[in-house]
Design an enzyme around this catalytic site. Structure first.
Site, mmCIF file in Angstrom:
data_model
loop_
_atom_site.group_PDB
_atom_site.id
_atom_site.type_symbol
_atom_site.label_atom_id
_atom_site.label_comp_id
_atom_site.label_asym_id
_atom_site.label_seq_id
_atom_site.Cartn_x
_atom_site.Cartn_y
_atom_site.Cartn_z
ATOM 1 N N TYR A 15 -3.041 143.438 35.245
ATOM 2 C CA TYR A 15 -2.510 144.342 34.340
ATOM 3 C C TYR A 15 -2.721 145.687 35.049
ATOM 4 C CZ TYR A 15 -1.693 147.561 30.309
ATOM 5 O OH TYR A 15 -1.289 148.595 29.542
ATOM 6 N N GLU A 17 -0.234 148.158 21.514
ATOM 7 C CA GLU A 17 -1.225 149.277 21.542
ATOM 8 C C GLU A 17 -1.858 149.527 20.159
ATOM 9 O OE1 GLU A 17 -3.094 151.044 23.650
ATOM 10 O OE2 GLU A 17 -1.543 150.786 25.658
ATOM 11 N N TRP A 58 -8.891 146.439 24.422
ATOM 12 C CA TRP A 58 -7.570 146.182 25.076
ATOM 13 C C TRP A 58 -7.576 144.813 25.633
ATOM 14 C CZ3 TRP A 58 -2.865 147.133 24.306
ATOM 15 C CH2 TRP A 58 -1.813 146.812 25.088
#
Length: 187
Positions: free
Chosen positions: A19, A41, A49
């Protein structure tokens, strides 16, 4: 040869490394991809996350690849289907937020022509490159994310706050907060 990365990257997890190296901070202009990233998000509020990243394929399946028009039409049966699917974080308010935000993005797209134009106009069409020696000293909000939060809340968006919006802006490349020594830093 070792590659220098931002200090927040957990090297033990290949999902995080990929990522960081392939997505985070790269300018994103596709409306569907911006909608997906925005939704993800908002889902990370109160969670890591990495938890959301590992469920990304589940979110894509549950929300039909994040087609804005399709998601904006979801009703109670869709909410129940998603809650029971086991594909996403099981939170009715967060699922309802994705649907409400899809409706808001349809209006934004109609008004501004695209999500891309709406978001990127906030930074003059090009990334803001910040001087970040250590990620722990980087900002978690800005005047722009504060103003964008107020604007989106006024439009009825859910699960949006300045920190979430700032993280979105970093993730989609509107803000480059890679550490100065990171191989991904814009030069």
């Amino acid at each position: 040869m070792s590659v220098s990365r931002c200090g927040w990257v957990k090297l033990s997890d290949p999902v995080y490394v990929a990522y960081h190296d392939e997505e985070w901070g790269k300018p994103l202009h596709d409306d569907r991809a911006l909608f997906e990233l925005f939704c993800l998000e908002t889902q990370s509020a109160g969670l890591s996350w990495l938890t959301i990243l590992k469920k990304r394929e589940g979110y894509r399946e549950a929300f039909e690849q994040f087609d804005i028009d399709t998601v904006a039409m979801y009703g109670e049966a869709d909410i129940v289907r998603i809650l029971e699917s086991g594909l996403v974080v099981k939170s009715r308010p967060k699922i309802e937020a994705i649907i409400a935000n899809a409706k808001g993005f349809r209006e934004i797209r109609q008004e501004f022509g695209s999500l891309d134009h709406f978001f990127w106009s906030k930074v003059g069409g090009k990334p803001i490159i910040n001087d970040v020696d250590d990620y722990r000293s980087a900002s978690c909000h800005s005047d722009i994310s504060d103003a964008l939060t107020k604007e989106l809340k006024k439009r009825g968006f859910k699960f949006v706050g300045s920190t979430t919006l700032y993280a979105f802006m970093e993730a989609c490349g509107m803000i480059d907060d890679h550490e100065n020594g990171c191989h991904c830093k814009s030069r």
